[in-house]
Design a protein around this motif. Structure first.
Motif, short mmCIF file in Angstrom:
data_model
loop_
_atom_site.label_atom_id
_atom_site.label_comp_id
_atom_site.label_asym_id
_atom_site.label_seq_id
_atom_site.Cartn_x
_atom_site.Cartn_y
_atom_site.Cartn_z
N THR A 36 34.26 101.82 38.41
CA THR A 36 35.28 102.09 37.42
C THR A 36 35.44 103.57 37.13
OG1 THR A 36 35.99 101.44 35.19
CG2 THR A 36 33.69 101.96 35.46
N GLY A 64 39.00 99.38 36.69
CA GLY A 64 37.65 98.91 36.42
C GLY A 64 37.45 98.34 35.04
N LYS A 68 40.92 98.34 31.60
CA LYS A 68 41.52 99.64 31.86
C LYS A 68 42.37 100.12 30.67
CE LYS A 68 45.59 98.03 34.43
NZ LYS A 68 46.31 98.16 35.71
#
Length: 247
Positions: free
Chosen positions: A122, A143, A164
């Motif tokens: 991420t 991520g 996100k």
């Protein structure tokens, strides 16, 4: 964990390296009290710590990830095993771009004095204020991150999943937590965008270092700082000269 242990293969541990970007950046081995000034780039071992004042550094994990260590920050690489890597942010801030983990066995955590963050590949940022004990965590364009605030006994409380472009900010006295749209930590977007480009470049230039080469580079950096400390302390040099003369 002792630094300087290179017996594990690259497939088991991240090939971690730190590079000074600007300003004052210092490194310390596990078990040492001596902070050594970083001039360029060096390989890292589990237990190494990085500290900045007015400086900025980046930590690379193979060619799969980068972690920006911001100003006025202390950051430790507690464990580098790919199956359970752990990084500790004592204070300050980090921003990271980590490639998605395709293997479920690969696990990564970022810990602060107030929270545990479980990372799946991420883009994220974490900050912790030593003065106010305020914590902020954010996920950017891809991520997810699972954040568990810690109680006053250091035990995890409920888990909050950040998708996100969301963030979570809290203080030690806070009882209710709410994941919010990205706002306060949006300033980390630019550092992360820069890391995206550098990781792409790394994939074409990254060359693994064998254990002997890693050990030699680390020894050179720490030995150079010992010599510098001696040069900065004329009394120590005079004492050494007298001992040599008597011998």
């Amino acid at each position: 964990m002792k630094s300087g242990n290179y017996s594990q293969s690259q497939s088991q541990d991240w090939d971690a390296r730190v590079k000074k970007i600007s300003g004052d950046v210092r490194v310390k081995e596990a078990g040492s009290e001596e902070w050594s000034a970083l001039r360029g780039e060096m390989p890292l071992s589990a237990g190494d710590s990085i500290k900045t004042t007015d400086g900025v550094a980046e930590v690379y994990l193979d060619d799969k990830g980068a972690i920006s260590v911001g100003r006025n920050t202390e950051f430790e690489l507690f464990a580098l095993a790919k199956t359970e890597s752990v990084f500790s942010l004592m204070f300050g801030n980090i921003a990271a771009k980590i490639q998605h983990f395709l293997d479920e066995k690969l696990k990564m955590q970022v810990r602060t004095p107030s929270a545990v963050c479980a990372v799946r590949g991420t883009e994220f940022a974490v900050e912790y204020s030593k003065l106010s004990k305020d914590t902020g965590v954010a996920v950017f364009d891809e991520g997810r991150l699972a954040v568990s605030p810690l109680d006053d006994k250091g035990q995890p409380q409920s888990e909050y999943v950040l998708e996100k472009n969301t963030e979570l900010a809290f203080t030690p006295s806070q009882k209710r937590f709410r994941v919010m749209p990205l706002a306060r930590l949006a300033r980390y977007r630019n550092p992360i965008a820069g890391m995206r480009m550098r990781i792409l470049a790394l994939r074409g230039t990254w060359k693994p270092l064998n254990g002997i080469r890693k050990a030699a580079l680390r020894e050179r950096i720490f030995k150079r700082n010992v010599i510098r400390r001696e040069l900065d302390n004329p009394r120590r040099i005079i004492k050494k000269g007298k001992r040599a003369a008597r011998g």
